[in-house]
Design an enzyme around this catalytic site. Structure first.
Site, PDB file in Angstrom:
ATOM      1  N   ASN A  85      34.608  42.607  26.288  1.00 56.29           N
ATOM      2  CA  ASN A  85      33.161  42.712  26.069  1.00 56.29           C
ATOM      3  C   ASN A  85      32.638  41.686  25.071  1.00 56.29           C
ATOM      4  O   ASN A  85      31.513  41.218  25.210  1.00 56.29           O
ATOM      5  CB  ASN A  85      32.834  44.128  25.589  1.00 56.29           C
ATOM      6  CG  ASN A  85      31.445  44.221  25.001  1.00 56.29           C
ATOM      7  OD1 ASN A  85      30.447  44.228  25.715  1.00 56.29           O
ATOM      8  ND2 ASN A  85      31.372  44.268  23.667  1.00 56.29           N
ATOM      9  N   SER A 136      30.463  40.196  32.150  1.00 57.28           N
ATOM     10  CA  SER A 136      29.924  38.868  32.453  1.00 57.28           C
ATOM     11  C   SER A 136      28.441  38.871  32.087  1.00 57.28           C
ATOM     12  O   SER A 136      28.062  39.408  31.031  1.00 57.28           O
ATOM     13  CB  SER A 136      30.173  38.558  33.929  1.00 57.28           C
ATOM     14  OG  SER A 136      29.606  37.324  34.292  1.00 57.28           O
ATOM     15  N   TYR A 150      26.423  28.760  28.125  1.00 61.71           N
ATOM     16  CA  TYR A 150      26.727  30.196  28.162  1.00 61.71           C
ATOM     17  C   TYR A 150      26.975  30.667  29.603  1.00 61.71           C
ATOM     18  O   TYR A 150      27.978  31.316  29.906  1.00 61.71           O
ATOM     19  CB  TYR A 150      25.583  30.985  27.524  1.00 61.71           C
ATOM     20  CG  TYR A 150      25.676  32.483  27.697  1.00 61.71           C
ATOM     21  CD1 TYR A 150      26.671  33.215  27.057  1.00 61.71           C
ATOM     22  CD2 TYR A 150      24.762  33.170  28.495  1.00 61.71           C
ATOM     23  CE1 TYR A 150      26.755  34.595  27.215  1.00 61.71           C
ATOM     24  CE2 TYR A 150      24.827  34.547  28.653  1.00 61.71           C
ATOM     25  CZ  TYR A 150      25.834  35.256  28.011  1.00 61.71           C
ATOM     26  OH  TYR A 150      25.913  36.614  28.174  1.00 61.71           O
ATOM     27  N   LYS A 154      30.483  32.106  31.465  1.00 54.99           N
ATOM     28  CA  LYS A 154      30.569  33.385  32.195  1.00 54.99           C
ATOM     29  C   LYS A 154      30.939  33.144  33.659  1.00 54.99           C
ATOM     30  O   LYS A 154      31.701  33.898  34.248  1.00 54.99           O
ATOM     31  CB  LYS A 154      29.245  34.142  32.098  1.00 54.99           C
ATOM     32  CG  LYS A 154      28.913  34.668  30.689  1.00 54.99           C
ATOM     33  CD  LYS A 154      29.850  35.774  30.250  1.00 54.99           C
ATOM     34  CE  LYS A 154      29.333  36.511  29.011  1.00 54.99           C
ATOM     35  NZ  LYS A 154      30.239  37.537  28.518  1.00 54.99           N
TER      36      LYS A 154
HETATM   37  N1  LIG Z   1      22.523  41.978  25.597  1.00 51.15           N
HETATM   38  C1  LIG Z   1      22.278  41.318  26.702  1.00 51.15           C
HETATM   39  O1  LIG Z   1      21.104  41.135  27.101  1.00 51.15           O
HETATM   40  C2  LIG Z   1      23.416  40.829  27.539  1.00 51.15           C
HETATM   41  C3  LIG Z   1      23.114  40.384  28.850  1.00 51.15           C
HETATM   42  C4  LIG Z   1      24.159  39.925  29.644  1.00 51.15           C
HETATM   43  C5  LIG Z   1      25.449  39.928  29.156  1.00 51.15           C
HETATM   44  N2  LIG Z   1      25.703  40.373  27.899  1.00 51.15           N
HETATM   45  C6  LIG Z   1      27.111  40.361  27.449  1.00 51.15           C
HETATM   46  O2  LIG Z   1      27.412  41.641  26.946  1.00 51.15           O
HETATM   47  C7  LIG Z   1      28.496  41.540  26.009  1.00 51.15           C
HETATM   48  C8  LIG Z   1      28.169  42.347  24.765  1.00 51.15           C
HETATM   49  O3  LIG Z   1      27.094  41.733  24.091  1.00 51.15           O
HETATM   50  P1  LIG Z   1      25.982  42.582  23.306  1.00 51.15           P
HETATM   51  O4  LIG Z   1      24.745  42.502  24.095  1.00 51.15           O
HETATM   52  O5  LIG Z   1      26.507  43.912  22.929  1.00 51.15           O
HETATM   53  O6  LIG Z   1      25.794  41.623  22.028  1.00 51.15           O
HETATM   54  P2  LIG Z   1      26.004  41.871  20.445  1.00 51.15           P
HETATM   55  O7  LIG Z   1      25.236  43.060  20.025  1.00 51.15           O
HETATM   56  O8  LIG Z   1      25.712  40.558  19.809  1.00 51.15           O
HETATM   57  O9  LIG Z   1      27.561  42.215  20.323  1.00 51.15           O
HETATM   58  C9  LIG Z   1      28.539  41.216  20.524  1.00 51.15           C
HETATM   59  C10 LIG Z   1      29.900  41.742  20.155  1.00 51.15           C
HETATM   60  O10 LIG Z   1      30.854  40.695  20.360  1.00 51.15           O
HETATM   61  C11 LIG Z   1      31.687  40.629  19.220  1.00 51.15           C
HETATM   62  N3  LIG Z   1      32.223  39.295  18.989  1.00 51.15           N
HETATM   63  C12 LIG Z   1      31.553  38.125  19.050  1.00 51.15           C
HETATM   64  N4  LIG Z   1      32.392  37.121  18.729  1.00 51.15           N
HETATM   65  C13 LIG Z   1      33.595  37.694  18.446  1.00 51.15           C
HETATM   66  C14 LIG Z   1      34.852  37.178  18.042  1.00 51.15           C
HETATM   67  N5  LIG Z   1      35.056  35.866  17.863  1.00 51.15           N
HETATM   68  N6  LIG Z   1      35.886  38.044  17.834  1.00 51.15           N
HETATM   69  C15 LIG Z   1      35.691  39.367  18.008  1.00 51.15           C
HETATM   70  N7  LIG Z   1      34.517  39.922  18.405  1.00 51.15           N
HETATM   71  C16 LIG Z   1      33.494  39.074  18.603  1.00 51.15           C
HETATM   72  C17 LIG Z   1      30.802  41.071  18.067  1.00 51.15           C
HETATM   73  O11 LIG Z   1      31.623  41.600  17.042  1.00 51.15           O
HETATM   74  P3  LIG Z   1      31.683  41.052  15.527  1.00 51.15           P
HETATM   75  O12 LIG Z   1      30.563  40.057  15.332  1.00 51.15           O
HETATM   76  O13 LIG Z   1      31.556  42.287  14.721  1.00 51.15           O
HETATM   77  O14 LIG Z   1      33.040  40.451  15.430  1.00 51.15           O
HETATM   78  C18 LIG Z   1      29.987  42.190  18.713  1.00 51.15           C
HETATM   79  O15 LIG Z   1      30.654  43.401  18.635  1.00 51.15           O
HETATM   80  C19 LIG Z   1      28.676  40.037  25.763  1.00 51.15           C
HETATM   81  O16 LIG Z   1      29.798  39.574  26.492  1.00 51.15           O
HETATM   82  C20 LIG Z   1      27.408  39.408  26.300  1.00 51.15           C
HETATM   83  O17 LIG Z   1      27.617  38.078  26.741  1.00 51.15           O
HETATM   84  C21 LIG Z   1      24.709  40.826  27.081  1.00 51.15           C
END
Ligand SMILES: NC(=O)c1ccc[n+]([C@@H]2O[C@H](COP(=O)([O-])OP(=O)(O)OC[C@H]3O[C@@H](n4cnc5c(N)ncnc54)[C@H](OP(=O)(O)O)[C@@H]3O)[C@@H](O)[C@H]2O)c1
Length: 277
Positions: A85, A136, A150, A154
């Site tokens: 994730n 993704s 980005y 993905k």
């Molecule tokens: N939110 C959206 O609109 C959206 C849409 C499409 C896809 N996504 C995907 O959904 C997934 C979750 O994102 P989210 O929306 O929950 O964003 P978020 O709130 O920014 O959370 C991202 C998570 O990734 C972790 N992370 C980032 N870099 C890391 C690293 N180097 N090592 C370990 N952990 C790391 C962060 O943990 P720490 O910073 O605490 O380490 C955090 O827990 C991602 O893959 C994102 O691409 C999100």
């Protein structure tokens, strides 16, 4: 009610990963939560100390992954579902995307989940069961100006999973790709901001401004998304690809419906390049 499952979730400190961890714990499952944020993981662990373990780790640190992940899993006592994730967005026009930021983004969104999968596959193969569930993005269904790197990371991850799925299917291992649309998380706030030159302010810059304007107002609920994924995992109903949220569902339908439109008029000419039999 099915047997409790063992989940390993990367990026479990906040957002979708955190919601998945909470939904799995509420269902009576066990969670090994990974992120770089020790405090957030402590808070998560405190909600279900018997069922939740954590590992403070930067998943882009390959040496740390290799040294710490296998013993953490041994101590955790099982693995049914790996959730890749953790992820980070990046905003920059293609022309202005620096090699450094591009590589850093691929490290988190492509190389790290690939390394985690490689490290865990021997375990999943040995037990002849398990599910790989990788997050993704709708950007991999169709990308936007300003999201080139980005979306490319993905899309590369999706292509890797297409091969992986066929390689492990007969070994009892399932593979799923989740393609969320906008989810109300910190994703936009945490985007890596690269350069968008003057020439691209009308498209990539506009997209960047649009993202800033919807921060905190995204339609997708990470909690609802997590509930659905946990239910589907327990019911053994996770498909290979699943767009999440109305925006992503509509986008995937539109993409499928129009896939042939661009090149269908040239189909005969394209076939015609084959050598005659
Ligand atoms: N939110 C959206 O609109 C959206 C849409 C499409 C896809 N996504 C995907 O959904 C997934 C979750 O994102 P989210 O929306 O929950 O964003 P978020 O709130 O920014 O959370 C991202 C998570 O990734 C972790 N992370 C980032 N870099 C890391 C690293 N180097 N090592 C370990 N952990 C790391 C962060 O943990 P720490 O910073 O605490 O380490 C955090 O827990 C991602 O893959 C994102 O691409 C999100």
């Amino acid at each position: 009610m099915s047997t409790p499952k063992h989940w390993l979730i990367t990026g479990a400190s906040r957002g979708l990963g955190r919601a998945l961890a909470e939904a799995a714990l509420q269902r009576g499952d066990r969670v090994l939560a990974i992120s770089r944020d020790a405090t957030a993981l402590q808070h998560l662990q405190a909600t279900e100390p018997q069922a939740c373990q954590s590992l403070v780790l930067d998943i882009t640190d390959g040496a740390a992954l290799e040294a710490q992940l296998p013993p953490a899993l041994d101590a955790f006592g099982g693995l049914d579902i790996l959730v890749n994730n953790a992820g980070v967005g990046m905003l920059a026009s293609v022309e202005d995307s620096s090699p450094q930021l591009t590589r850093a983004n691929f490290e988190v969104n492509f190389f790290a989940p690939m390394r985690v999968i490689q490290l865990l596959l021997p375990r999943l193969r040995a037990q002849r069961q398990g599910q790989i569930l990788t997050i993704s993005a709708a950007a991999a269904i169709g990308n936007y100006p300003g999201f080139g790197v980005y979306g490319a990371a993905k899309a590369a991850l999706e292509s890797l999973h297409e091969s992986l799925r066929q390689e492990v299917m007969s070994l009892g291992i399932g593979v799923s790709l989740i393609q969320p649309g906008p989810l109300r998380t910190d994703f936009i706030a945490n985007l890596t901001q690269g350069d968008i030159g003057e020439a691209y302010q009308g498209n990539a810059g506009r997209f960047a401004r649009y993202l800033q304007s919807v921060q905190g107002k995204q339609t997708g609920s990470p909690q609802r998304a997590a509930q659905l994924l946990v239910e589907l995992a327990h019911e053994g109903r996770l498909p290979f690809r699943l767009p999440l949220g109305a925006y992503a569902v509509n986008k995937a339908r539109e993409r499928a419906a129009t896939a042939l439109r661009d090149w269908e008029p040239l189909m005969d000419a394209a076939r015609g390049v084959d050598s005659p039999p």
